[in-house]
Design a protein around this motif. Structure first.
Motif, PDB file in Angstrom:
ATOM      1  N   ASN A  36      34.085  43.357  47.445  1.00 47.01           N
ATOM      2  CA  ASN A  36      35.389  43.718  47.508  1.00 47.01           C
ATOM      3  C   ASN A  36      36.090  43.353  48.317  1.00 47.01           C
ATOM      4  O   ASN A  36      35.446  43.435  49.335  1.00 47.01           O
ATOM      5  CB  ASN A  36      36.225  45.316  47.058  1.00 47.01           C
ATOM      6  CG  ASN A  36      34.944  46.398  48.025  1.00 47.01           C
ATOM      7  OD1 ASN A  36      34.767  45.681  48.956  1.00 47.01           O
ATOM      8  ND2 ASN A  36      35.298  47.575  47.166  1.00 47.01           N
TER       9      ASN A  36
ATOM     10  N   GLY B  64      33.593  32.549  40.270  1.00 47.61           N
ATOM     11  CA  GLY B  64      35.497  33.327  40.065  1.00 47.61           C
ATOM     12  C   GLY B  64      35.433  34.250  38.484  1.00 47.61           C
ATOM     13  O   GLY B  64      36.342  35.224  39.245  1.00 47.61           O
ATOM     14  N   THR B  65      34.252  34.137  37.899  1.00 58.58           N
ATOM     15  CA  THR B  65      34.084  35.646  37.034  1.00 58.58           C
ATOM     16  C   THR B  65      33.417  36.309  38.171  1.00 58.58           C
ATOM     17  O   THR B  65      34.208  37.542  37.494  1.00 58.58           O
ATOM     18  CB  THR B  65      32.900  34.675  36.284  1.00 58.58           C
ATOM     19  OG1 THR B  65      33.315  33.942  35.643  1.00 58.58           O
ATOM     20  CG2 THR B  65      33.294  36.302  35.093  1.00 58.58           C
TER      21      THR B  65
ATOM     22  N   GLY C 276      38.210  42.746  42.271  1.00 55.20           N
ATOM     23  CA  GLY C 276      39.197  43.435  42.207  1.00 55.20           C
ATOM     24  C   GLY C 276      40.214  42.027  43.444  1.00 55.20           C
ATOM     25  O   GLY C 276      39.235  40.968  44.178  1.00 55.20           O
ATOM     26  N   PRO C 277      41.465  42.453  43.543  1.00 56.52           N
ATOM     27  CA  PRO C 277      42.148  41.555  44.066  1.00 56.52           C
ATOM     28  C   PRO C 277      41.317  40.695  46.035  1.00 56.52           C
ATOM     29  O   PRO C 277      40.656  42.088  46.561  1.00 56.52           O
ATOM     30  CB  PRO C 277      43.185  42.327  44.739  1.00 56.52           C
ATOM     31  CG  PRO C 277      43.515  43.488  43.317  1.00 56.52           C
ATOM     32  CD  PRO C 277      42.120  43.557  43.107  1.00 56.52           C
TER      33      PRO C 277
ATOM     34  N   SER D 212      34.102  37.164  41.293  1.00 56.65           N
ATOM     35  CA  SER D 212      35.560  37.877  42.015  1.00 56.65           C
ATOM     36  C   SER D 212      36.382  38.767  41.333  1.00 56.65           C
ATOM     37  O   SER D 212      36.813  39.571  42.167  1.00 56.65           O
ATOM     38  CB  SER D 212      36.099  36.539  43.013  1.00 56.65           C
ATOM     39  OG  SER D 212      34.914  35.617  43.501  1.00 56.65           O
ATOM     40  N   GLN D 213      36.542  37.874  40.045  1.00 58.94           N
ATOM     41  CA  GLN D 213      37.453  39.260  38.844  1.00 58.94           C
ATOM     42  C   GLN D 213      36.925  39.989  39.110  1.00 58.94           C
ATOM     43  O   GLN D 213      37.649  40.785  38.871  1.00 58.94           O
ATOM     44  CB  GLN D 213      37.905  38.664  37.824  1.00 58.94           C
ATOM     45  CG  GLN D 213      38.499  36.609  38.118  1.00 58.94           C
ATOM     46  CD  GLN D 213      38.584  35.997  36.622  1.00 58.94           C
ATOM     47  OE1 GLN D 213      38.185  36.946  35.410  1.00 58.94           O
ATOM     48  NE2 GLN D 213      38.943  35.231  36.850  1.00 58.94           N
ATOM     49  N   VAL D 214      35.320  40.800  39.323  1.00 59.20           N
ATOM     50  CA  VAL D 214      34.859  41.481  38.959  1.00 59.20           C
ATOM     51  C   VAL D 214      34.871  42.743  40.415  1.00 59.20           C
ATOM     52  O   VAL D 214      35.713  43.918  39.773  1.00 59.20           O
ATOM     53  CB  VAL D 214      33.746  41.852  38.923  1.00 59.20           C
ATOM     54  CG1 VAL D 214      33.042  42.777  38.241  1.00 59.20           C
ATOM     55  CG2 VAL D 214      33.264  41.106  37.074  1.00 59.20           C
TER      56      VAL D 214
END
Length: 255
Positions: free
Chosen positions: A227, A170-171, A177-178, A173-175
């Motif tokens: 991304n 999850g961390t 972006g959407p 994935s946040q890097v």
């Protein structure tokens, strides 16, 4: 695990070749052995993680990994070319390996955010496929009840279902972006193998086998932030050295 190693070593040390009256391990014999395997990773380690992104390439000093021990069923297929020389194929149900991470990942350099791997345990899991092919030399005669052996060969290891800890994923994935995702992989490798052990012949058909297999396993583990367009925006790599000690005990049947 120590008791299993002691048992195998004891079997080898008992090199007293008591005739059993049958040539159960002679040229042309085919033996199938079903048992269990204990995988011990006493010295697993990894090089520091290297991270690459648009901000540059940075190394996270002090990062390391350890591979957890595992247990799995196994099968050995042995064919005697002569009374002393045999070829053997070894396969096992692919164990699920757990890899713990240590240290802090600084993917964007010393001035950027730091990610403590201790917060994500295990950091990674994977199914390991590690078949082994060896040539073995048996001491004693074909009629001997106890036959120690030595062998050497080759292993090919590959990995499937490589997954990151959900929080770690999850961390990453946040890097990304959407719509971004985290992806993980581990490279395959060819490895030399050595083995030693002993076989105790119960009767003409049935036997007990104990052995220890060792090979210097290495793999490159990657965990990347990708991304929504499928581009890698942050790549992380480390070279893992595991060198597992595989202790096997099984019951064999001669066809």
């Amino acid at each position: 695990m120590k008791h299993l190693i002691k048992l195998t070593t004891f079997s080898m040390a008992l090199a007293m070749f008591h005739p059993c009256g049958v040539r159960a391990q002679s040229a042309g014999s085919f033996v199938t052995t079903v048992g269990a395997e204990w995988l011990d990773f006493p010295n697993s380690s990894a090089q520091p993680i290297v991270s690459s992104s648009a901000f540059g390439t940075f190394t996270s000093p002090g990062t390391n990994v350890s591979v957890h021990n595992a247990f799995t069923p196994s099968v050995l297929l042995t064919y005697f070319i002569t009374d002393h020389l045999a070829v053997e194929g070894f396969v096992a149900v692919p164990p699920k390996l757990e890899v713990s991470g240590h240290g802090n990942v600084m993917a964007f350099g010393a001035g950027g955010p730091s990610l403590a791997l201790s917060n994500f345990q295990p950091a990674l899991t994977a199914r390991a496929f590690a078949p082994v092919l060896v040539a073995k030399y048996y001491l004693g005669g074909a009629e001997s009840k106890l036959r120690p052996f030595l062998g050497a060969g080759i292993n090919y290891t590959w990995f499937r279902s490589v997954q990151l800890n959900p929080l770690f994923s999850g961390t990453l994935s946040q890097v990304a972006g959407p719509g971004g995702t985290a992806q993980a992989s581990a490279s395959p490798s060819w490895n030399p193998v050595v083995t030693a052990g002993g076989t105790y012949q119960i009767n003409k058909r049935w036997s007990l086998t104990g052995s220890v297999i060792w090979f210097p396993l290495k793999t490159t583990a990657s965990f990347n932030a990708v991304n929504a367009d499928g581009q890698v925006v942050l790549s992380n790599k480390t070279r893992i050295s595991a060198a597992p000690l595989m202790v096997n005990l099984g019951v064999g049947y001669r066809f």
